[in-house]
Design a protein around this motif. Structure first.
Motif, PDB file in Angstrom:
ATOM      1  N   VAL A  86       1.638  -3.901  -3.450  1.00 15.74           N
ATOM      2  CA  VAL A  86       1.273  -2.690  -2.687  1.00 15.74           C
ATOM      3  C   VAL A  86       0.783  -1.661  -3.742  1.00 15.74           C
ATOM      4  CG1 VAL A  86       2.465  -0.886  -1.454  1.00 15.74           C
ATOM      5  CG2 VAL A  86       3.049  -3.162  -0.753  1.00 15.74           C
ATOM      6  N   LEU A 123      -5.020 -10.123   8.385  1.00 16.94           N
ATOM      7  CA  LEU A 123      -4.575  -8.957   8.672  1.00 16.94           C
ATOM      8  C   LEU A 123      -5.646  -8.031   8.178  1.00 16.94           C
ATOM      9  CD1 LEU A 123      -1.042  -9.451   7.128  1.00 16.94           C
ATOM     10  CD2 LEU A 123      -1.805  -9.947   9.400  1.00 16.94           C
ATOM     11  N   LEU A 148      -4.499  -3.204  11.360  1.00 15.68           N
ATOM     12  CA  LEU A 148      -3.079  -2.602  10.902  1.00 15.68           C
ATOM     13  C   LEU A 148      -3.488  -1.094  10.486  1.00 15.68           C
ATOM     14  CD1 LEU A 148      -1.294  -5.695   9.295  1.00 15.68           C
ATOM     15  CD2 LEU A 148      -0.375  -4.300  11.240  1.00 15.68           C
ATOM     16  N   ARG A 154      -1.613  -1.104   4.389  1.00 13.49           N
ATOM     17  CA  ARG A 154      -0.795  -1.487   5.324  1.00 13.49           C
ATOM     18  C   ARG A 154      -0.851  -2.969   5.445  1.00 13.49           C
ATOM     19  NH1 ARG A 154       0.103   2.954   9.495  1.00 13.49           N
ATOM     20  NH2 ARG A 154      -0.159   1.079  10.886  1.00 13.49           N
ATOM     21  N   VAL A 157       1.037  -4.773   2.665  1.00 13.52           N
ATOM     22  CA  VAL A 157       2.749  -4.960   2.899  1.00 13.52           C
ATOM     23  C   VAL A 157       2.950  -5.895   4.019  1.00 13.52           C
ATOM     24  CG1 VAL A 157       3.110  -3.037   4.391  1.00 13.52           C
ATOM     25  CG2 VAL A 157       4.659  -3.805   2.666  1.00 13.52           C
ATOM     26  N   ALA A 158       2.081  -6.205   4.994  1.00 12.59           N
ATOM     27  CA  ALA A 158       2.269  -6.808   5.914  1.00 12.59           C
ATOM     28  C   ALA A 158       2.294  -8.404   5.570  1.00 12.59           C
ATOM     29  CB  ALA A 158       1.283  -6.741   7.269  1.00 12.59           C
ATOM     30  N   ILE A 160       2.671  -9.266   2.504  1.00 17.58           N
ATOM     31  CA  ILE A 160       3.898  -9.572   1.503  1.00 17.58           C
ATOM     32  C   ILE A 160       5.168  -9.825   2.349  1.00 17.58           C
ATOM     33  CG2 ILE A 160       5.408  -8.222  -0.018  1.00 17.58           C
ATOM     34  CD1 ILE A 160       2.768  -7.257  -1.268  1.00 17.58           C
ATOM     35  N   ALA A 161       5.325  -9.065   3.473  1.00 20.74           N
ATOM     36  CA  ALA A 161       6.618  -9.099   4.388  1.00 20.74           C
ATOM     37  C   ALA A 161       6.317 -10.292   5.011  1.00 20.74           C
ATOM     38  CB  ALA A 161       6.678  -8.258   5.165  1.00 20.74           C
ATOM     39  N   GLY A 162       5.189 -11.022   5.292  1.00 16.89           N
ATOM     40  CA  GLY A 162       5.268 -12.171   6.191  1.00 16.89           C
ATOM     41  C   GLY A 162       5.731 -13.416   5.196  1.00 16.89           C
ATOM     42  N   PHE A 164       7.465 -13.231   2.756  1.00 19.52           N
ATOM     43  CA  PHE A 164       8.842 -13.223   2.511  1.00 19.52           C
ATOM     44  C   PHE A 164       9.707 -13.805   3.653  1.00 19.52           C
ATOM     45  CE2 PHE A 164      12.396 -10.664   4.319  1.00 19.52           C
ATOM     46  CZ  PHE A 164      13.411 -11.000   3.494  1.00 19.52           C
TER      47      PHE A 164
END
Lengths: 284, 284, 284, 284
Positions: A86, A123, A148, A154, A157-158, A160-162, A164
């Motif tokens: 990020v 994304l 997004l 944005r 980070v989506a 990266i979170a996915g 995870f």
């Protein structure tokens, strides 16, 4: 991954100039009509520049340290498909802005075979006008675009979170199957139920199969890449002061796998770590 | 839950004698023709006894402490649908065996509405002959039976491990959305992508919707029930010496939610805990 | 432990009637003049009853299930030195109260050699009048009494929390030495610095020495006892809704040690687990 | 910290040339006879260069990016007292070696008042000849030198591991006191026992007092510095593949404290986090 994506652009009729840090990698595309650039900046002279580099260091080297951004024409849109931090996404957004360049983050979910079939989930975040301009390019590579918003980070980070969430799904199956195996139920029998019912989704079915069959080679996504991506989640959490206890557990499990010398295995080999901790026998 | 399951037995033409610790709970079944037993042992005189009690304490009270098992006829098959501890499952198996009673564990995945629609996924473990005898009974309540072998506790541990996977899925969405929200992406936008792509499965879609909408009341499954079930996983892990780091994290997150006084909320309210730790604002 | 404590009572001139679940264990005390009781209730007829049993199950069996409390004379003070759960401490307090018996919790810190030398640190909680009555008895066994108020469970929870701190100190040295060893500094060299400076305390010096020398046998306190005590902390946390993330980690590390078959080792062998996870060689 | 250390060198009769990124910081030393250098490289012309900078970024800026190392005379010994990453320690060792410069790592345990009183515990690693040459310099600042071998990063990793142990000690007291408070025993009462008995060591007595009195301002060592140091442990663990579950917990607790806006508090304020999770009232 980049080649597979580029070949879809070519198939859609876009004129490509291609560059890779390993020049031979571009040959298949050149044989189909793409022009090979000898340097990255020559590949950055078109209307749209799509980049797919391995990690922060590669992106930083090619775009920031080399002066490439300075050589680009104002008005060019840079679409970055890489999964980066990020922090770097924010830095890149600012550096493009400063030079009047448009920057769109467009990281993807999907393995190389999905890329080849133009079935990626993409994304997308960037200024609306820039996104509109590159839409046909993106649509040639994706099964669906997921907008997004305007700030490029944005989408980053989506992504990266996915990733995870994928890692957490693997660890959850790893621990659950260690538990069932210790009480007499094989990983295959247990995951068969779960991945046909409550967890009937690609993430669980794909990795569940690898865990049940203990088939960790050849890797679709290696343990060191997993560690890198969990590291991106932890770093994004640190910047924004977001505790992520599952990510901390994942980091330790990945390190333990790597300490054992399993760097070439698929990250679903987290199940080996959970089994080893319980001193279960090798077989599922 | 038990009523919904019993009504399907009735609809399938089975003759029922029913008992509940709260007698009024049996009235709807009685109005449809079931016979109400005044004591549990009178409900245990048929060919098959199906029980669905809340937890270890209730099962122990009704079957072991009360002498009910001693009152049952040899040859009766007891089908236990409750989610209980592996230790109690093993004890029950032994106590039935000792008395010449057949014992089948048949815990289920599915909410009360799935039970009412006979859409439960039922894990089944017990001696083959016993399972065969009760198959028509089980099939009247389930969309599918999942055989897991002869030792009853095998179905029990699979149910416990499955619930642990559900809890982990919730926590994984809780942490991932805390991370995306802190960087500007709403839980709704993020989970929209994930639950339509890699995580397009009932577990994620159901709980993902509750998290995105912050709709934790009325609860489908409360936080204290979640704590109980994670506790069953930890206990099963302890017995068999299986470390479960994700379960340890879940335990602490559930306790933190309950310390805040949220005992009546759905366990997807774990997302509130992750958000509070990052001091994010209330709204998604 | 109990014998060592009792011998100090004897040395201080108190008249003892002794009982042990294993009768031979009382012989040394009898040879010095104590009277051996054939049953626990006969040992409970004096002014003060000091008990030191292994765990909740033993305390429950001897005091609650056997009817012993009912046989005791009102006015007798029961001093319980055992480390038990907070829940059982509360139950015992209520059961004594109900029968007009005084109940004092007096768990101790100290190994058997400290007990023999009357050097125990004794946490004491109970009604002031009862504590005053037994003070000479307690002082004969302890280097110091630490009053913690009127509710007996206060001493119990302090003992449990103290044992948790010991476990955390061991794990902290285990992880720290895995880290230094991986970078070339032996556990002995590193712990030598720490335990002579910032951590110059008995807990660190004692366990640090065992870790540095990898001397886990004979055990002063075994891994299963450690698991029991960390379990008491987790249970006390669960009752009161107190998340304890370090305790969760400790539980998993202890289970991992036990899964490896090290049940007879001292709990400082947690350092083996940390080293194994990092795949370090055996030697410090 | 640096000033306090330098004043002891001056008191011991060494002739100093001093430099600080904030020039006024050197005035007290200058008033006592030290020469102020206008640039860092002028302060690097003596026989021994002692540096004490805040973190990796500062060390990198001053020594590597600025060209300072190139300006130093072969034979000069650089003694680095800063707590830096193991990776940077290794890089610095190599960069000095390359230029014929001697490099000694000498990080310290002790607060500014200990530095002023020449009471620091100093970890020392470097080539024996270099260490011998600087010994009188080091001894003027330390109560004791702790030799850790030839590779400078050995002192660095020991310092990092030691700070990790301090953080773990604080978290252990934070969790233990949350547990006792929830069951009616104040932090002060509980820590009074522990820090006078098993944990009678400076680390526990100092931080225990702050926790018991909830006195987190002014900070001796702030939460962000704690996060930095736990980060160094995690990074050193990552490089060498050493899982550190306690460090992961610490990271999350520190982030949670910082998310709450407590950046100026002492890191013993981790106890606030543990108490908040259990929703305990503010007061000890």
């Amino acid at each position: 991954m980049g080649s597979a994506m580029a070949s879809n652009l070519q198939a859609a009729g876009h004129v490509l100039t291609v560059w890779n840090r390993t020049p031979e990698a571009t040959e298949p595309l050149v044989s189909l009509g793409a022009k090979a650039a000898r340097t990255a900046d020559r590949a950055a002279q078109g209307e749209v520049l799509c980049s797919m580099l391995a990690n922060d260091a590669a992106v930083r080297a090619v775009f920031l340290d080399s002066g490439l951004l300075d050589a680009m024409d104002a008005g060019t849109v840079h679409v970055n498909h890489a999964t980066i931090s990020v922090a770097l996404a924010e830095e890149l957004a600012a550096e493009h802005e400063k030079r009047g360049l448009d920057y769109v983050a467009a990281p993807v979910f999907g393995r190389p075979d999905a890329a080849a079939a133009a079935q990626l989930n993409m994304l997308v975040a960037g200024k609306p006008a820039a996104v509109e301009r590159v839409r046909p390019v993106l649509e040639a590579m994706a099964i669906r675009l997921w907008p997004l918003g305007e700030a490029p980070q944005r989408a980053t980070v989506a992504k990266i979170a996915g990733n995870f969430m994928l890692a957490a799904a693997i660890e959850s199956m790893a621990e659950a199957t260690a538990l069932t195996r210790a009480h007499g139920v094989s990983a295959a029998d247990f995951l068969d139920v779960m991945t046909q019912t409550l967890f009937a989704a690609p993430a669980y079915q794909g990795y569940g199969k690898l865990i049940a069959e203990q088939r960790f080679k050849p890797a679709g996504f290696t343990l060191p890449l997993g560690l890198k991506d969990v590291g991106l989640a932890l770093a994004a959490g640190e910047t924004a002061r977001v505790p992520l206890p599952f990510a901390g557990v994942l980091r330790d499990s990945l390190l333990e796998a790597l300490a054992g010398g399993d760097a070439e295995l698929d990250w679903s080999a987290l199940s080996l770590v959970a089994a080893r901790r319980a001193h279960l026998d090798g077989a599922g």
